[in-house]
Design an enzyme around this catalytic site. Structure first.
Site, PDB file in Angstrom:
ATOM      1  N   GLU A 124     -11.469   0.381  -3.093  1.00 22.59           N
ATOM      2  CA  GLU A 124     -10.599   0.921  -2.034  1.00 22.59           C
ATOM      3  C   GLU A 124      -9.412   1.622  -2.690  1.00 22.59           C
ATOM      4  O   GLU A 124      -9.342   1.712  -3.916  1.00 22.59           O
ATOM      5  CB  GLU A 124     -10.118  -0.197  -1.097  1.00 22.59           C
ATOM      6  N   ASP A 132       0.815  -1.224   0.000  1.00 29.92           N
ATOM      7  CA  ASP A 132       0.000   0.000   0.000  1.00 29.92           C
ATOM      8  C   ASP A 132       0.849   1.276   0.000  1.00 29.92           C
ATOM      9  O   ASP A 132       0.669   2.166   0.840  1.00 29.92           O
ATOM     10  CB  ASP A 132      -0.914   0.034   1.251  1.00 29.92           C
TER      11      ASP A 132
END
Ligand code: FUB
Length: 340
Positions: free
Chosen positions: A239, A32
């Site tokens: 997301e 991420d």
């Protein structure tokens, strides 16, 4: 504008002797990546993946991360510094579990680390921690940001000095629990032929520790002006929101989750609406796909992760980077992470 663009060609993730498309670090698992240039140096704010032994499920319980490490480098392909533990779950007063995808921002001598975390009731909120150094260590505020919910914060600084936080994610990210306007512990999704659950935006207050406004929904539209639908799994928001600006336009990019792509939409202002354009990154090894985009020393880069180093374990990922290029009309050239 990109609206009449022909389908862009696909480029491979760079694989050259500078090590691009190899993990940036191999001594820990990282995921991420949120990239920023601070003090002329490239800083990456990733999740720190660990083996928790928790079985994989649709809530993402297997992503049971406990701290963050900030990475930085002077030049692409150069030595990567791990700044050590930047923030630990044990030092966050409101912590329950699961430190997920973070982001960072700088304003007036202070660095801000924004992080999603479940509280003691197992509900995600977004917290903030501060430091006088980009690599940390960071000190967490005693409470999450008031009015924050769900996860995956991305803070964008606009040219006028305003900061905006984009956030949200469905399934384990709990964004679907706010469809009625207030928190509902039941997971309620729109029908497949209804507009999809929308990511959120909130302008940051001057103190960077709070929202200046109640979060608003971010519209993602098809090129005919109609909302992307919940059943459009190839294009609907899941997301990993990120915003960058290119040639005066706002590029809102995100993960499609269960179809495993990073896609993007373009708008004229930070609030949108954003019009869907296409795929930035095809699926990577591992279930999740999560990215950021930043310009460093005159070139644009895509930061992403995959599970190659762990032999395909979805919860043990490694951050990579590769150059990102644009077509003359402003569309992004699709990246195939494994094209030879
Ligand atoms: O790393 C945990 C979660 O997985 C992130 O918050 C999501 O974006 C996905 O990458």
């Amino acid at each position: 504008a990109a609206s009449s663009a022909a389908a862009p060609a696909t480029q491979t993730a760079s694989k050259d002797k500078s090590g691009l498309a190899e993990p940036l670090v191999e001594h820990i698992y990282t995921a991420d990546p949120s990239a920023h240039v601070f003090e002329g140096r490239l800083y990456i704010y990733p999740s720190h993946d660990v083996e928790s032994g928790i079985p994989e499920n649709d809530n993402g319980d297997h992503f049971d991360m406990r701290d963050y490490h900030v990475l930085s480098m002077d030049e692409v392909g150069g030595e990567v510094t791990d700044h050590g533990v930047a923030l630990s779950v044990k030092d966050i007063p409101w912590a329950g579990r699961q430190l997920w995808a973070p982001d960072a921002a700088y304003k007036d001598g202070t660095y801000y680390l924004y992080f999603p975390l479940k509280d003691k009731q197992d509900v995600f909120h977004i917290g903030v921690a501060t430091s006088d150094k980009p690599g940390g260590p960071f000190t967490a505020q005693p409470e999450p940001i008031e009015g924050s919910f769900s996860m995956d914060p991305a803070v964008y600084k606009d040219d006028d000095g305003s900061y905006y936080m984009y956030f949200g994610g469905i399934w384990g990210g709990q964004l679907q629990r706010y469809e009625g306007g207030t928190y509902n512990p039941e997971d309620v999704y729109p029908a497949d032929d209804a507009p999809a659950v929308k990511p959120r935006i909130a302008k940051m207050a001057d103190d960077m520790l709070s929202f200046a406004e109640a979060p608003k929904e971010v519209e993602i539209l098809d090129k005919d002006g109609t909302p992307i639908l919940q059943g459009d799994n190839d294009r609907r928001f899941f997301e990993a929101a990120w915003v960058h600006k290119y040639q005066g336009k706002y590029y809102f990019s995100y993960s499609t989750g269960d179809t495993h792509k990073i896609v993007y939409a373009i708008g004229d202002n930070p609030y949108g609406p954003f019009t869907y354009q296409g795929v930035i990154l095809k699926p990577v090894l591992g279930w999740t796909n999560h990215h950021s985009i930043a310009k460093f020393k005159g070139k644009w880069y895509l930061f992403y992760h995959d599970s190659s180093l762990s032999g395909g374990k979805t919860h043990l990922r490694s951050v990579k980077m590769t150059e990102l290029t644009y077509n003359p009309d402003g569309t992004i050239v699709t990246i195939d992470p494994y094209l030879e």
